[in-house]
Design a protein around this motif. Sequence first.
Motif, PDB file in Angstrom:
ATOM      1  N   SER A  87       0.852  -1.183   0.000  1.00  0.00           N
ATOM      2  CA  SER A  87       0.000   0.000   0.000  1.00  0.00           C
ATOM      3  C   SER A  87       0.890   1.236   0.000  1.00  0.00           C
ATOM      4  N   PHE A  88       0.256   2.405   0.052  1.00  0.00           N
ATOM      5  CA  PHE A  88       1.005   3.657   0.091  1.00  0.00           C
ATOM      6  C   PHE A  88       1.966   3.613   1.271  1.00  0.00           C
ATOM      7  N   GLY A  89       3.230   3.950   1.020  1.00  0.00           N
ATOM      8  CA  GLY A  89       4.232   3.967   2.079  1.00  0.00           C
ATOM      9  C   GLY A  89       4.915   2.638   2.334  1.00  0.00           C
ATOM     10  N   SER A  90       4.454   1.573   1.675  1.00  0.00           N
ATOM     11  CA  SER A  90       5.089   0.267   1.865  1.00  0.00           C
ATOM     12  C   SER A  90       6.463   0.253   1.215  1.00  0.00           C
ATOM     13  N   GLU A 102      17.901  -8.468  -6.512  1.00  0.00           N
ATOM     14  CA  GLU A 102      16.925  -7.900  -5.592  1.00  0.00           C
ATOM     15  C   GLU A 102      16.795  -6.404  -5.802  1.00  0.00           C
ATOM     16  N   SER A 103      15.571  -5.900  -5.667  1.00  0.00           N
ATOM     17  CA  SER A 103      15.293  -4.465  -5.735  1.00  0.00           C
ATOM     18  C   SER A 103      14.404  -4.105  -4.560  1.00  0.00           C
ATOM     19  N   THR A 104      14.610  -2.909  -4.046  1.00  0.00           N
ATOM     20  CA  THR A 104      13.774  -2.418  -2.953  1.00  0.00           C
ATOM     21  C   THR A 104      13.201  -1.063  -3.347  1.00  0.00           C
ATOM     22  N   TYR A 105      11.880  -0.936  -3.228  1.00  0.00           N
ATOM     23  CA  TYR A 105      11.203   0.310  -3.565  1.00  0.00           C
ATOM     24  C   TYR A 105      10.239   0.676  -2.453  1.00  0.00           C
ATOM     25  N   THR A 106      10.063   1.978  -2.255  1.00  0.00           N
ATOM     26  CA  THR A 106       9.064   2.484  -1.328  1.00  0.00           C
ATOM     27  C   THR A 106       8.072   3.306  -2.143  1.00  0.00           C
ATOM     28  N   ILE A 107       6.786   3.063  -1.919  1.00  0.00           N
ATOM     29  CA  ILE A 107       5.741   3.725  -2.695  1.00  0.00           C
ATOM     30  C   ILE A 107       5.336   5.017  -1.984  1.00  0.00           C
ATOM     31  N   ILE A 120       9.303   5.423  -5.401  1.00  0.00           N
ATOM     32  CA  ILE A 120       8.539   5.466  -6.648  1.00  0.00           C
ATOM     33  C   ILE A 120       7.125   5.976  -6.398  1.00  0.00           C
ATOM     34  N   SER A 121       6.636   6.732  -7.349  1.00  0.00           N
ATOM     35  CA  SER A 121       5.295   7.304  -7.265  1.00  0.00           C
ATOM     36  C   SER A 121       4.250   6.205  -7.302  1.00  0.00           C
ATOM     37  N   GLU A 159      10.541   3.884   8.175  1.00  0.00           N
ATOM     38  CA  GLU A 159      10.505   5.332   8.040  1.00  0.00           C
ATOM     39  C   GLU A 159      11.105   5.725   6.695  1.00  0.00           C
ATOM     40  N   ILE A 160      10.452   6.636   6.007  1.00  0.00           N
ATOM     41  CA  ILE A 160      10.882   7.030   4.662  1.00  0.00           C
ATOM     42  C   ILE A 160      11.887   8.165   4.773  1.00  0.00           C
ATOM     43  N   VAL A 161      13.030   7.986   4.147  1.00  0.00           N
ATOM     44  CA  VAL A 161      14.060   9.029   4.095  1.00  0.00           C
ATOM     45  C   VAL A 161      13.960   9.653   2.706  1.00  0.00           C
ATOM     46  N   PHE A 162      13.611  10.942   2.658  1.00  0.00           N
ATOM     47  CA  PHE A 162      13.374  11.588   1.390  1.00  0.00           C
ATOM     48  C   PHE A 162      14.602  12.238   0.786  1.00  0.00           C
ATOM     49  N   GLU A 163      15.506  12.713   1.600  1.00  0.00           N
ATOM     50  CA  GLU A 163      16.660  13.406   1.050  1.00  0.00           C
ATOM     51  C   GLU A 163      17.902  12.984   1.794  1.00  0.00           C
ATOM     52  N   CYS A 164      19.006  12.956   1.079  1.00  0.00           N
ATOM     53  CA  CYS A 164      20.286  12.675   1.720  1.00  0.00           C
ATOM     54  C   CYS A 164      20.691  13.930   2.497  1.00  0.00           C
ATOM     55  N   HIS A 165      21.244  13.728   3.662  1.00  0.00           N
ATOM     56  CA  HIS A 165      21.650  14.893   4.486  1.00  0.00           C
ATOM     57  C   HIS A 165      23.133  15.127   4.393  1.00  0.00           C
TER      58      HIS A 165
END
Length: 165
Positions: A87-90, A102-107, A120-121, A159-165
Amino acid sequence: MEKIEPMTLFGYNKLQAEVKYLREVRRPQIVKDIEEALGYGDLKENAEYHAAKENQKLIDIRLAELAELIGSSKIVDPSELEHSRVSFGSTVVMVDLATDEESTYTIVGGCESNPDMGLISFNSPLAKQLLGREEGDEIKVQLPNGTKEFEVIEIRYQEIVFECH
């Protein structure tokens, strides 16, 4: 039918910050540029004036797009959703059945996507095919470079990390 644009609070705040920047910084600067260019004389051959007017038009178009996105946004906290199915955020770990890679994606929401970071959107072709799937499901996905078959090996919330710090 009303279009709903799910996004996290991060994505919503990102859109709001862009609106604020365009309204309070870029647009006033463009207005000054136009006023300055008007002082250069004949408008038919005034490149500065035409460039500033074009920039103003692009900013106004972007502000309209942002207003529509924000107006249709629905802030979703993925940590509160069930992740036994995608689902959204998985975060989804899958394996390419042909290569064992292997690939890992977060929606995530469209304005939050960053494929290079595995975000990925939910509107992307891959995400659309993953939504609702469970661990162990095999899926055929039509990608720009052809059809690939994957097995979903793990679905989790992290937890979703959106940007590299």
